[in-house]
Design an enzyme around this catalytic site. Sequence first.
Site, PDB file in Angstrom:
ATOM      1  N   TRP A 116       0.824  -1.214   0.000  1.00 24.13           N
ATOM      2  CA  TRP A 116       0.000   0.000   0.000  1.00 24.13           C
ATOM      3  C   TRP A 116       0.856   1.261   0.000  1.00 24.13           C
ATOM      4  CZ3 TRP A 116      -1.684   2.328   5.253  1.00 24.13           C
ATOM      5  CH2 TRP A 116      -0.666   2.182   6.185  1.00 24.13           C
ATOM      6  N   ASP A 117       2.207   1.075  -0.094  1.00 23.10           N
ATOM      7  CA  ASP A 117       3.122   2.193   0.123  1.00 23.10           C
ATOM      8  C   ASP A 117       2.929   3.347  -0.855  1.00 23.10           C
ATOM      9  OD1 ASP A 117       4.025  -0.292   1.234  1.00 23.10           O
ATOM     10  OD2 ASP A 117       5.915   0.662   1.747  1.00 23.10           O
ATOM     11  N   GLU A 150       0.706  -4.515  11.843  1.00 26.67           N
ATOM     12  CA  GLU A 150       0.800  -5.952  11.547  1.00 26.67           C
ATOM     13  C   GLU A 150       1.090  -6.813  12.770  1.00 26.67           C
ATOM     14  OE1 GLU A 150       3.688  -6.006   8.382  1.00 26.67           O
ATOM     15  OE2 GLU A 150       2.120  -5.510   6.934  1.00 26.67           O
ATOM     16  N   LYS A 179       3.003  -2.011  15.682  1.00 30.30           N
ATOM     17  CA  LYS A 179       4.197  -1.920  14.850  1.00 30.30           C
ATOM     18  C   LYS A 179       4.308  -0.518  14.262  1.00 30.30           C
ATOM     19  CE  LYS A 179       6.214  -4.014  10.714  1.00 30.30           C
ATOM     20  NZ  LYS A 179       5.988  -4.932   9.602  1.00 30.30           N
ATOM     21  N   GLN A 180       3.159   0.026  13.894  1.00 32.09           N
ATOM     22  CA  GLN A 180       3.155   1.319  13.204  1.00 32.09           C
ATOM     23  C   GLN A 180       1.784   1.962  13.369  1.00 32.09           C
ATOM     24  OE1 GLN A 180       3.559  -1.356   9.768  1.00 32.09           O
ATOM     25  NE2 GLN A 180       2.759   0.350   8.602  1.00 32.09           N
TER      26      GLN A 180
HETATM   27  C1  BGC Z   1       4.946  -2.540   6.768  1.00 36.35           C
HETATM   28  C2  BGC Z   1       3.895  -2.345   5.715  1.00 36.35           C
HETATM   29  C3  BGC Z   1       4.563  -1.956   4.422  1.00 36.35           C
HETATM   30  C4  BGC Z   1       5.591  -2.996   4.047  1.00 36.35           C
HETATM   31  C5  BGC Z   1       6.333  -2.613   2.795  1.00 36.35           C
HETATM   32  C6  BGC Z   1       5.950  -3.555   6.289  1.00 36.35           C
HETATM   33  O1  BGC Z   1       6.975  -3.684   7.230  1.00 36.35           O
HETATM   34  O2  BGC Z   1       4.371  -2.982   7.963  1.00 36.35           O
HETATM   35  O3  BGC Z   1       3.000  -1.331   6.120  1.00 36.35           O
HETATM   36  O4  BGC Z   1       3.623  -1.848   3.421  1.00 36.35           O
HETATM   37  O5  BGC Z   1       6.522  -3.123   5.083  1.00 36.35           O
HETATM   38  O6  BGC Z   1       6.972  -1.391   2.940  1.00 36.35           O
END
Ligand code: BGC
Length: 824
Positions: free
Chosen positions: A372-373, A511, A632-633
């Site tokens: 989704w970046d 995540e 995590k984020q």
């Molecule tokens: C993140 C995701 C991201 C992916 C690719 C993962 O570590 O949690 O949000 O899309 O990395 O950058």
Amino acid sequence: MTGRTATHSAVQSADGWTLAYDAFVPEQQGLREALCALGNGYCVSRGAFPWAHADEVHYPGTYLAGGYNRLTTEIAGRGIVNEDLVNLPDWTTIGFRPDGGDWFTLAACEVLSFRQELDLRGGVLTLCVGVRDRDGRETEVAARRFVHMEYPHLMAQELSVRPKNWSGGVEIRSTLDGRVINAGVKRYASLASTHLDLIDAAACTGEVCGDEMMTLVTAFTQSRQRIGQAARTRLVRGGQRLKIPGRIAAAEGCVTHSFHLEVGPDAPVTVEKVAALHTGRDVAISEPGLAAREAVDCAPVLGDLEATHRRAWERLWRRSDITVNGDARTQMILRLHVFHLLQTLSPNTVDLDVGVPARGWHGEAYRGHVFWDELFILPFLKFRLPAIAKAMIRYRHHRLGKARAAAQAAGLRGAMFPWQSGSDGREESQVVHLNPRSGRWVPDFTWQQRHVSLAVAYNAWTHYTATGDRAFLESRGAELILEIARFFASITHYNPTRERYEIHRVMGPDEYHDAYPDAEEPGLNNNAYTNVFTAWLMATTETLLAEIDPESRAELCAKLQITPEETAQWADMGRRMFVPFHDDGILSQFEGYERLKEFDWEGYRARYGDIHRLDRILEAEGDSANRYKLSKQADVLMLFYLFPERVLEGLLARLGYDFGPEQWQRTIDYYLARTSHGSTLSYLVHTWVMARSRPEQAWELFRTALESDVSDIQGGTTAEGIHLGAMAGTVDLVQRCFTGLDVHDGALCLDPVMPHHLRDVSLRVRFREKWLQVAVVGDTLTLSAAPDWTEPLRVRVAGEAASLNAGESRAFTLRQPPASPSGA
Ligand code: BGC
């Protein structure tokens, strides 16, 4: 004047255009190879030394945008299929050895001097080392390389050897090496990694220049993409070409052009190598091998090629540069980030049918997949290179069929985009992944992140609001948005007790939580980010259907068989999605989050030091992140990142929820205290949401986001590929967050909250086909319109409406002085 960080020897020039290293540090080589990678949106080559081969220290790699291949590996009795970004045959190698000596490597010599420079303005990597070998021979070795930005199939490198205290014979070899495998990520070592079949390795002579050339044709084992490469190698001394005959020999998977000549302090030699890369997917070619040979044969001398390459970069920088005053390191890193973004996605990418790879085309991490970046990456592009942003949305549109099939297979309707996407748009997420801490393969449920489809719809809509490109909206964007709305309508349940719509068994961006503690099945209910975003989507479909012209609307509704009952349900969802709150009014990440255990942050920090990846730490302990209040984020806070305060409050109010500024701040503080920032994206989001209320904390987070890759803050991940989201996102923080740039009711709005440390900022943006210069200096914001506008532009500066005419430059005094260091 130079600056330096304590742990990494990267230095930057005072003008902010150069990333440099002045010592060889083997442990940093992988990182530098990623940071010094060169590319042009068609392919990228890592910044490995010209003589290096893959080993513990070095990893040369060349990757094609969208160059994927699938392989199956047996793991625990199961056939696991992965689609990988393929490491292509290495075109970069040029080696040399004195007669009777060893092939040159830094490891075999004493390094007397070292300087590596990445010139961001011109896209050229240079290296100059002074060495003494074990026989006492002192030599100066210099190299330069570029991957052509205007002619995307061409790349060039030169290597100069200047003996300082010796003379004698030297053997030189230049290769195209197809024996490479994918070995760039240690965690993937037990997975199948041989992606190339050799078709042909040979010598030939160009018809135009008459040079002897090497050619190598390979094919991907499964996707059968055919790769044609060719290279011409010339020797030069004192600007004159040396007519020394070489010998081309093809061995298994590798072709080598060798020379022998005499060198000495007054007789140095420069090896010039011009290479070409074509694939069977390129337009306007007959066959990739032939196309590569012809490209090399017609290529001008290296110096002339470099001049056109530099000019192409000059044009890109004119559109893309952002200047900041007061902090040379920030300036350099911002440019480094723009540089890598444009090397991954450039005008050369527009016709390629590729998406936005999370780690650039710079390494093998995440296998070149598209997540989704793009949510963090397209805003920078759409305000200056909208054709590229549009191509990224088109990548999704081309995969609508697969997304529809995925929804159908799950018993749903509409389009369900995959969490990880590659060649054809099927779900590419891993089924199991290796926890390097425990050595265990654990199930990977991240595919439950259905919010990725919301991001696709959001990007399609905001592309339209920023560019005004109605034709694209009508031909592609609207279909994406409507099919995604249909998907979310089918995944929701109406809860008659609550009289609200709910979404069950999904995951938010955090995540670390993929299931309820001890649950047998993965999935969480009513993730606030997903539910509120869905409400936005439903409201947006109403606006969209009202906005497109009636004929297109009728055609689209007929094509997609959209019924009035369906649109009525969408409208209802925009007013009645369920949003979970904690008892004290904090927006809940998902239903039940409140009941999870608090996490012992201090204890774990003390025990482990680096606690970015708490999921891995806890799994290795036999525990699970699912049991704790930890992220995590950013998850809930993503809402604050995507939607300006007035929009989010409006969305929640429309849903019948009161959400005021006080709750807003408490929600931010609550989650910030429970986030490990295990993804570099997290720093961006938190900077954004705190920029106005906690400027000093926001600045600290911004600085961390800036250092993500250049200082490899995650301890080794950058070597496997840059973090494109963090790179583009930091630049976008300056572009949109600190300037307060937003589009509202067709007007361009600005409302700066410039961090005290940045002082002056200047950038250009393209809004609805109009270029304008935005400069914030102290408490003055100046907007300068390009002279060619045909009509005035409506702008709003700090809430005050104004109109800007062609050629006009207008200064606005900002009511609020820029934030001071104390945040006062
Ligand atoms: C993140 C995701 C991201 C992916 C690719 C993962 O570590 O949690 O949000 O899309 O990395 O950058």
